[in-house]
Write a protein that holds these residues in place. Structure first.
Motif, PDB file in Angstrom:
ATOM      1  N   TYR A 133      -1.279  23.341 -30.105  1.00 53.92           N
ATOM      2  CA  TYR A 133       0.186  23.514 -29.963  1.00 53.92           C
ATOM      3  C   TYR A 133       0.763  22.481 -29.440  1.00 53.92           C
ATOM      4  CZ  TYR A 133      -1.408  28.323 -31.021  1.00 53.92           C
ATOM      5  OH  TYR A 133      -2.015  29.332 -31.537  1.00 53.92           O
ATOM      6  N   GLN A 134       2.220  22.365 -29.492  1.00 55.58           N
ATOM      7  CA  GLN A 134       3.102  21.287 -28.726  1.00 55.58           C
ATOM      8  C   GLN A 134       2.828  21.429 -27.185  1.00 55.58           C
ATOM      9  OE1 GLN A 134       7.121  21.444 -29.466  1.00 55.58           O
ATOM     10  NE2 GLN A 134       7.558  19.699 -28.145  1.00 55.58           N
ATOM     11  N   PHE A 135       2.708  22.654 -26.579  1.00 59.15           N
ATOM     12  CA  PHE A 135       2.564  22.721 -25.287  1.00 59.15           C
ATOM     13  C   PHE A 135       1.177  23.361 -25.117  1.00 59.15           C
ATOM     14  CE2 PHE A 135       7.136  23.167 -25.953  1.00 59.15           C
ATOM     15  CZ  PHE A 135       7.420  21.974 -24.888  1.00 59.15           C
ATOM     16  N   HIS A 136       0.347  22.574 -24.563  1.00 57.58           N
ATOM     17  CA  HIS A 136      -1.333  22.675 -24.805  1.00 57.58           C
ATOM     18  C   HIS A 136      -1.715  24.028 -24.392  1.00 57.58           C
ATOM     19  CE1 HIS A 136      -1.238  22.439 -20.393  1.00 57.58           C
ATOM     20  NE2 HIS A 136      -0.450  21.136 -20.508  1.00 57.58           N
ATOM     21  N   HIS A 137      -1.051  24.734 -23.406  1.00 63.07           N
ATOM     22  CA  HIS A 137      -1.834  26.159 -23.036  1.00 63.07           C
ATOM     23  C   HIS A 137      -3.156  26.033 -22.278  1.00 63.07           C
ATOM     24  CE1 HIS A 137       1.797  27.845 -24.946  1.00 63.07           C
ATOM     25  NE2 HIS A 137       1.528  27.716 -26.145  1.00 63.07           N
ATOM     26  N   LEU A 138      -3.427  24.952 -21.759  1.00 67.34           N
ATOM     27  CA  LEU A 138      -4.618  24.993 -20.987  1.00 67.34           C
ATOM     28  C   LEU A 138      -4.391  25.713 -19.619  1.00 67.34           C
ATOM     29  CD1 LEU A 138      -4.976  20.941 -20.920  1.00 67.34           C
ATOM     30  CD2 LEU A 138      -6.145  22.356 -22.308  1.00 67.34           C
ATOM     31  N   LEU A 139      -5.664  26.367 -19.422  1.00 55.30           N
ATOM     32  CA  LEU A 139      -5.593  27.230 -17.984  1.00 55.30           C
ATOM     33  C   LEU A 139      -5.570  26.292 -17.127  1.00 55.30           C
ATOM     34  CD1 LEU A 139      -8.485  29.393 -19.420  1.00 55.30           C
ATOM     35  CD2 LEU A 139      -5.985  29.928 -19.476  1.00 55.30           C
ATOM     36  N   PRO A 140      -4.303  26.589 -16.016  1.00 59.76           N
ATOM     37  CA  PRO A 140      -4.035  25.567 -14.937  1.00 59.76           C
ATOM     38  C   PRO A 140      -5.344  25.462 -13.921  1.00 59.76           C
ATOM     39  CG  PRO A 140      -2.671  27.356 -14.958  1.00 59.76           C
ATOM     40  CD  PRO A 140      -3.480  27.561 -16.207  1.00 59.76           C
ATOM     41  N   GLY A 163       4.825  16.684 -29.914  1.00 58.37           N
ATOM     42  CA  GLY A 163       6.224  16.820 -29.557  1.00 58.37           C
ATOM     43  C   GLY A 163       6.589  16.456 -28.404  1.00 58.37           C
ATOM     44  N   ASN A 164       5.975  16.548 -27.294  1.00 53.75           N
ATOM     45  CA  ASN A 164       6.434  16.057 -26.003  1.00 53.75           C
ATOM     46  C   ASN A 164       5.978  14.690 -25.627  1.00 53.75           C
ATOM     47  OD1 ASN A 164       4.226  17.382 -25.686  1.00 53.75           O
ATOM     48  ND2 ASN A 164       4.531  18.160 -23.856  1.00 53.75           N
ATOM     49  N   LEU A 165       5.416  13.974 -26.464  1.00 57.20           N
ATOM     50  CA  LEU A 165       4.686  12.705 -26.006  1.00 57.20           C
ATOM     51  C   LEU A 165       5.540  11.577 -26.310  1.00 57.20           C
ATOM     52  CD1 LEU A 165       1.206  13.584 -26.797  1.00 57.20           C
ATOM     53  CD2 LEU A 165       2.199  13.830 -24.611  1.00 57.20           C
ATOM     54  N   ASP A 166       5.349  10.339 -25.654  1.00 53.26           N
ATOM     55  CA  ASP A 166       6.270   9.033 -26.148  1.00 53.26           C
ATOM     56  C   ASP A 166       5.133   8.485 -27.322  1.00 53.26           C
ATOM     57  OD1 ASP A 166       4.250   6.947 -25.220  1.00 53.26           O
ATOM     58  OD2 ASP A 166       4.521   8.090 -23.307  1.00 53.26           O
ATOM     59  N   PRO A 167       5.901   7.668 -27.943  1.00 52.51           N
ATOM     60  CA  PRO A 167       5.229   7.029 -29.211  1.00 52.51           C
ATOM     61  C   PRO A 167       3.907   6.557 -29.050  1.00 52.51           C
ATOM     62  CG  PRO A 167       7.675   6.420 -29.265  1.00 52.51           C
ATOM     63  CD  PRO A 167       7.415   6.993 -27.799  1.00 52.51           C
ATOM     64  N   ALA A 168       3.830   5.701 -28.137  1.00 52.50           N
ATOM     65  CA  ALA A 168       2.322   4.949 -27.816  1.00 52.50           C
ATOM     66  C   ALA A 168       1.337   6.108 -27.743  1.00 52.50           C
ATOM     67  CB  ALA A 168       2.585   3.877 -26.583  1.00 52.50           C
ATOM     68  N   THR A 169       1.704   7.114 -26.876  1.00 53.56           N
ATOM     69  CA  THR A 169       0.807   8.194 -26.321  1.00 53.56           C
ATOM     70  C   THR A 169       0.587   9.122 -27.656  1.00 53.56           C
ATOM     71  OG1 THR A 169       1.688   8.203 -24.010  1.00 53.56           O
ATOM     72  CG2 THR A 169       0.322  10.020 -24.882  1.00 53.56           C
ATOM     73  N   SER A 170       1.567   9.230 -28.465  1.00 52.98           N
ATOM     74  CA  SER A 170       1.295   9.974 -29.727  1.00 52.98           C
ATOM     75  C   SER A 170       0.188   9.327 -30.712  1.00 52.98           C
ATOM     76  CB  SER A 170       2.715  10.149 -30.523  1.00 52.98           C
ATOM     77  OG  SER A 170       3.640  10.813 -29.756  1.00 52.98           O
ATOM     78  N   ASP A 171       0.398   8.060 -30.568  1.00 51.74           N
ATOM     79  CA  ASP A 171      -0.706   7.143 -31.427  1.00 51.74           C
ATOM     80  C   ASP A 171      -1.854   7.478 -30.938  1.00 51.74           C
ATOM     81  OD1 ASP A 171       1.465   6.185 -32.982  1.00 51.74           O
ATOM     82  OD2 ASP A 171       1.241   4.188 -32.184  1.00 51.74           O
ATOM     83  N   THR A 172      -2.135   7.449 -29.736  1.00 47.89           N
ATOM     84  CA  THR A 172      -3.495   7.794 -29.292  1.00 47.89           C
ATOM     85  C   THR A 172      -4.138   8.965 -29.337  1.00 47.89           C
ATOM     86  OG1 THR A 172      -2.712   6.443 -27.249  1.00 47.89           O
ATOM     87  CG2 THR A 172      -4.897   7.536 -27.037  1.00 47.89           C
ATOM     88  N   VAL A 173      -2.979   9.995 -29.194  1.00 46.15           N
ATOM     89  CA  VAL A 173      -3.544  11.393 -29.451  1.00 46.15           C
ATOM     90  C   VAL A 173      -4.053  11.651 -30.902  1.00 46.15           C
ATOM     91  CG1 VAL A 173      -2.599  13.757 -29.568  1.00 46.15           C
ATOM     92  CG2 VAL A 173      -2.262  12.447 -27.569  1.00 46.15           C
ATOM     93  N   PHE A 174      -3.113  10.863 -31.834  1.00 39.63           N
ATOM     94  CA  PHE A 174      -3.296  11.241 -33.467  1.00 39.63           C
ATOM     95  C   PHE A 174      -4.535  10.537 -33.905  1.00 39.63           C
ATOM     96  CE2 PHE A 174      -3.458   9.743 -37.798  1.00 39.63           C
ATOM     97  CZ  PHE A 174      -2.934  10.938 -38.335  1.00 39.63           C
TER      98      PHE A 174
END
Ligand code: ADP
Ligand code: ADP
Length: 226
Positions: free
Chosen positions: A91-98, A172-183
């Protein structure tokens, strides 16, 4: 080698005067190792489509096959099992258990699926390494950057070796460079697992990196060119 197949899927919410016909004969086929970007305006039915593909919702009519299994006639219990073992969600917001660290977050769905702790942890470590965040295994979400958190979420989605990964605005909530890394991490994982993936996104640069782009127009799937 078809992984996901939707045939003539209709989804209507409500009835009578107030009925909303979101999907009106949607067809979609996804093969192994294929990443499909879903780009459509807000309200077009992207979340509805992902929920139907992910067996979270039953369509009003139509066929949804996952890895050769016809899901329409399955009971809820069987759908839940299929979902748990065959489908991963991001999801856009990861919903990891804190309160749990990265490794524990990735191990959780495996424990729920009945995988032993040792085997689960080995698999989790492997996935975190693959995502380039092996050194973050013992960090809690709050101690990780947005891109790292999202990579943990992807590792978690992949933990049970799903056939299909469904991602709703994963960057959705990441900057372009970080989005690239995640993709890049996500696509390596998809190839490596020979899974299939649908990414709903408004990010056109990211969509162009997918193998194919589709949209929803008047409730039907269309090929899309950006
Ligand atoms: P998108 O993800 O593309 O923004 P959605 O799939 O969320 O679109 O929604 C498509 C349409 O279906 C919208 O008009 C929305 O209000 C409606 N809708 C979605 N889910 C429901 C629901 N559970 N009940 C009624 N209407 C819904
Ligand atoms: P159950 O609660 O029926 O046992 P699971 O825990 O096996 O279902 O859920 C499998 C996946 O589906 C999980 O990744 C979970 O986050 C996701 N999921 C379950 N219900 C929803 C929902 N209503 N909306 C979005 N994701 C959901």
């Amino acid at each position: 080698d078809t992984l996901l197949s939707l045939r003539d899927v209709h989804q209507t919410y409500g009835d009578g005067e107030g009925a909303v016909h979101v999907l009106r004969g949607a067809d979609l086929t996804i093969g192994r190792g294929e990443i499909v970007a879903l780009v459509a305006p807000s309200g077009a039915g992207k979340s509805t489509l992902l929920h139907i593909c992910g067996l979270l919702e039953r369509p009003t009519s139509g066929e949804v096959d996952i890895a050769g299994e016809r899901t329409a006639r399955l009971a809820d219990r069987q759908r839940t099992l299929l979902r748990r073992h065959r489908i991963g969600y991001v999801y856009q917001f990861h919903h990891l258990l804190p309160e749990f660290d990265a490794l524990e977050n990735v191990s959780m769905p495996q424990l729920i699926a009945g995988v032993g702790t040792a085997a689960g942890n080995t698999r989790s470590r492997e996935l975190l390494e693959m995502m380039g965040i092996g050194h973050r295994a013992t960090h809690r979400p709050a101690e990780l950057s947005g891109g790292e958190q999202q990579r943990v979420a992807i590792a978690r989605a992949a933990a049970n070796r799903p056939s299909l990964i469904l991602a709703d605005e994963p960057t959705g909530n990441l900057d372009p460079a970080t989005s690239d890394t995640v993709f890049a991490a996500l696509s390596e994982l998809i190839r490596q697992q020979n899974a299939g993936c649908i990414i709903a996104t408004h990010n056109h640069d990211l969509a162009r990196k997918a193998d194919r782009i589709v949209s929803i127009v008047e409730g039907r799937m269309t090929d899309h060119i950006l």
